[in-house]
Scaffold this active site. Structure first.
Site, short mmCIF file in Angstrom:
data_model
loop_
_atom_site.label_atom_id
_atom_site.label_comp_id
_atom_site.label_asym_id
_atom_site.label_seq_id
_atom_site.Cartn_x
_atom_site.Cartn_y
_atom_site.Cartn_z
N GLU A 56 0.82 -1.15 -0.02
CA GLU A 56 0.19 0.07 -0.12
C GLU A 56 0.93 1.20 0.07
O GLU A 56 0.64 2.25 -0.59
CB GLU A 56 -0.86 0.10 1.22
CG GLU A 56 -1.95 -1.14 1.13
CD GLU A 56 -1.56 -2.10 2.02
OE1 GLU A 56 -1.97 -2.92 2.86
OE2 GLU A 56 -0.09 -2.78 1.91
N ALA A 168 20.09 -49.14 -6.47
CA ALA A 168 20.30 -49.82 -5.04
C ALA A 168 21.76 -49.30 -4.68
O ALA A 168 22.17 -49.35 -3.59
CB ALA A 168 20.80 -51.16 -5.27
#
Length: 370
Positions: A56, A168
């Site tokens: 604002e 893995a």
């Protein structure tokens, strides 16, 4: 209340302005403001950074004397309290605006309803609710923190089509393509904290900073938090390289290791252990809630992702899925040993899908019992 198409267009502009602060305003909310007089936009502004002028104030400065008797469109209720900046409600009153259209009431208890009341008490016409849903979505983490007192916790996972996150061997770079990886950097940039585990540090040595595809957007880098029960984080870890705000949470009392980490600029906090000798996640959650933050992004492996989900501490799950299959020996996304039957499963609500190159991004809300 019914709003006109012009009013909707002005608020849409204010929301677009507000969005410009999504990488820099945190932990403050993103706010945009448009001032209109005689059918013309005379002032615009957005909140750029905490401690700096609010939206604002920027818009009023641009409007100057034209703000008198003008209509103000703002995405969040103007503040009415003295924080690091003066009250925006007072600034609007002093400027002599005639009407204020607010997208959403501020959920902050310090403000909620008080800014609107101050404006109305000053004789200003105030309307609330225009594009409220969009305004709430823009500041979902802020709203969550203000209404629950807890941080909004999002967990991010990159996986193959068969639900695997690494081979893995631990190899995981890169499952997804560049568009998905840039999107992850945007998520980091919007987060107050990026949280990971020492396992991810040892396996991948990530920087966890927001870089790719962001350009010059005034990004405020997230704080980095590492959960490290036994203080195994290397002193030359990449998370110490560019960030001066990295914290290790540990349940170890090893003073030598703690001192060494502090010497490389790391914050170290000792927290209680759980029954397995690991950092207690519920204590971590309370520690996060006590920080001046709204949002946490978890970037970790299957153990920590699974532990947070199992503990009911995740609000949103984001999955980046690549068009590939890594096979049965590859590592899964979530380690949740306590889930042994369907009734124990973690339930999700589907929120949306986005295509990112050849990958897809899936967003879910996590259904929490608490």
């Amino acid at each position: 209340m019914t709003f006109t198409s012009d009013e909707q267009r002005y608020m849409e502009s204010a929301l677009c302005l507000a969005e410009q602060g999504k990488y820099s305003a945190k932990p403050n909310p993103c706010v945009g403001c448009v001032i209109v007089k005689g059918g013309y936009v005379v002032g615009e502004g957005w909140h750029e950074k905490a401690g700096k002028p609010h939206a604002e104030v920027h818009a009023l400065k641009q409007a100057g004397t034209a703000a008198k008797s003008a209509t103000v469109y703002v995405t969040l209720e103007p503040c009415s309290h003295h924080g690091r900046t003066p009250p925006c409600a007072d600034a609007l009153i002093n400027a002599g605006v005639s009407r204020v259209v607010v997208a959403m009431q501020d959920p902050n208890p310090l403000v909620s309803g008080k800014g609107i009341k101050a404006l109305r008490d000053a004789g200003i016409d105030v309307s609330v609710g225009l594009l409220k849903e969009q305004a709430v979505a823009l500041n979902k983490a802020f709203c969550h923190k203000m209404t629950t007192g807890k941080p909004f916790i999002m967990s991010k996972v990159a996986m193959s089509l068969d639900g695997k996150t690494a081979m893995a061997s631990g190899e995981s770079q890169w499952i997804t393509g560049s568009a998905a990886r840039e999107d992850v950097h945007r998520l980091r940039a919007q987060s107050d904290i990026v949280l990971t585990g020492v396992g991810t540090i040892l396996a991948d040595n990530p920087k966890l900073t927001a870089r790719d595809g962001l350009g010059d957007l005034g990004v405020q880098q997230p704080r980095i938090v590492v959960l490290d029960s036994q203080l195994k984080t290397p002193l030359d870890a990449a998370v110490f390289g560019e960030s001066s705000n990295t914290t290790v949470l540990t349940c170890s009392g090893n003073e030598h290791a703690i001192s060494a980490l502090k010497n490389v600029g790391c914050n170290v906090e000792v927290v209680p252990a759980d029954e397995n000798g690991q950092v207690n996640l519920n204590v971590v959650y309370e520690w996060l809630a006590a920080q001046s933050i709204n949002s946490v992004m978890i970037e970790a492996g299957a153990l920590l992702n699974g532990a947070f989900l199992q503990a009911g501490l995740v609000d949103e799950l984001i999955v980046y899925m690549a068009p590939s299959a890594l096979g049965s020996d590859a590592r899964g996304a979530f380690s949740m040993p306590q889930v042994s039957k369907l009734s124990d499963r973690v339930q999700l609500n589907y929120m949306g899908l986005e295509e990112l190159g050849n990958d897809i991004k899936l967003t879910y809300n996590v259904i929490r019992d608490n």
